[in-house]
Design an enzyme around this catalytic site. Sequence first.
Site, mmCIF file in Angstrom:
data_model
loop_
_atom_site.group_PDB
_atom_site.id
_atom_site.type_symbol
_atom_site.label_atom_id
_atom_site.label_comp_id
_atom_site.label_asym_id
_atom_site.label_seq_id
_atom_site.Cartn_x
_atom_site.Cartn_y
_atom_site.Cartn_z
ATOM 1 C CE LYS A 161 4.488 -9.062 -12.969
ATOM 2 N NZ LYS A 161 5.683 -9.612 -12.787
ATOM 3 C CB CYS A 214 -0.843 0.027 1.209
ATOM 4 S SG CYS A 214 -1.911 -1.496 1.447
#
Length: 618
Positions: free
Chosen positions: A613, A2
Amino acid sequence: MCGIVGYAGRNAAAPVIIESLKKLEYRGYDSAGVTVLGSGVETYKAVGKIINLESEIPKNLKGAIGIGHTRWATHGRPSTENAHPHNSGGNPVKISLVHNGIIENYMALKERLIGEGYEFKSETDTEVIAHLLHKHIYGSPDGKEARNNLLAGLREALKEIEGSYALAVISADEQGKLVLARKDSPLVIGLGKGENFAASDVTAFLIHTRDVIFVDDFETAVLTPDSVEIFDREGKLKEKKIEKIEWDFEAAEKAGYEHFMLKEIHEQVSAIHNTLAGKVSELEGAIYLKELNLNDDEIKKLSRVQILACGTSWHAGLLGKYLFEQLAGIHCDIDICSEYRYRNPVMHEGTLAIAITQSGETADTLAAVREIMSYNCPTLAITNVVGSTITREANSVLYTRAGPEIGVAATKTFSTQLILLYLLAVKFALVRGKLSPDYVKSFITEIRKVPGEIQQILNQKEVIRECAENFACSKSYFFLGRHLSYPIALEGALKLKEISYVHAEGFAAGELKHGPIALLDEGAPVVAIATKGQTYEKMLSNIKEVKARDAYVIAVANINDTEIGKYADVVLRVPSCDELLAPLLSVVVLQLLAYYTALARDCAIDKPRNLAKSVTVE
């Protein structure tokens, strides 16, 4: 991972916080939120992009003290309820905080706080901290008078918390303050004029100041617009060095590393720690996988595990196959997802399907999972992304708590996938009576050492760099492994191919004489994983075999191995450890070898050509 920001100044806090959160978008997030001390504690949250949050915040919102957060879900799905900041204090709200980290004992604390009358609105571990802090300041859910100030209450609350945290906290009763705390999660203070900043990453406030103080573990801090006070573990005021940040923005978002891949290789230390958090008890010799929707009787009845994966995740799964069979005595098959759908698999009663996918969106993996679920086979997903498609379709989900991985080549997600496979195999073995509680205690002791052992490897990365640079012009590499090291040889070869565009192949060392040895010529680099264990002597024989063809041997071996130097040209060392866990160390060496080879060849390391990705097409 985060993103946290905090602001204490004289300007409107909300625009500063929003601007800072945007600087942290590269870390990845699924929701965001802001609290400002205005007429009271005013909190705004939104799922999705920061622009969604901006639309929720009034244009004329006043208040010069505030906190903000971008969330990457670990406890609870992406939602406004689970987004930070989290508040406590009923009506009116007294406390608001943002948190980065994992609280390992949050369930026990939550149950106690519910019993004391606190109401929870989210599924997160963080809300526990808000209510616990409120209790230590106000005494009860409806308490109005403060018994402690914010800093003292926070110190008391932290004594009850097990786990990692970077915290930024504000209180309606202490309007001019921003309080911080840190343990095992990054936190940095930015020093301005008439304003001060806090963040999990200097990127957040780099446009405002380059003068910073890095908060260390067990330190707390109090910020006002005109002052910064930092306290040690005992609560004593301490002097801290002010650092001058010279990085530009692009460098800052990589925390000073040249590439995201190198940053993420280093982050394996914390990623493994976070993935283990709350899942193992050394004292009890227990492994807790509460997300696994299988009881002990169902685990005992398992006759087969079917692993489904692609690419790097397939290599993790191959090691998982060895672990399930060796430790738990369960037959295990592994398939490449794109092949599984077309081979008309024979299904067996008592099968558990395990799908491994970094993104949770890999099209081939999702198709294979849907195929096997059509046979009413229970499925377990191992993924890094909360709320991804596979988490909604599988019966159970285990999350790798690796945080966002920006580089295309998987590093920390691979290591954390392995960690979960180790825990699953040992858990199954314990339940099925294949391993004793004493062995499990010993295993937990050893696996908890892995982050520190990886750090030792990272501390000697310049040796690996020199080796890579010497062979950067080679046209082909060979990677050899046996038993548990064979999947790591495959992964090492894949990493080199992906980012340096060098041809590389991984082989089971015993297969050399069945064909691949014909490719060897003078000076060909051969990477041999030769850590101590049951196949060590045979690997030495394979090394002698390739040396007889004038190949150049780069051995990955234990630090206390005095024999290997007689046969290998270069030895890259890893700490001595339990044979079972050696793959977790060997792979870090191979990741660094691939990285420094690509660096020497001036390749696009974070975004290699032709690769994505998340592979969302079949």
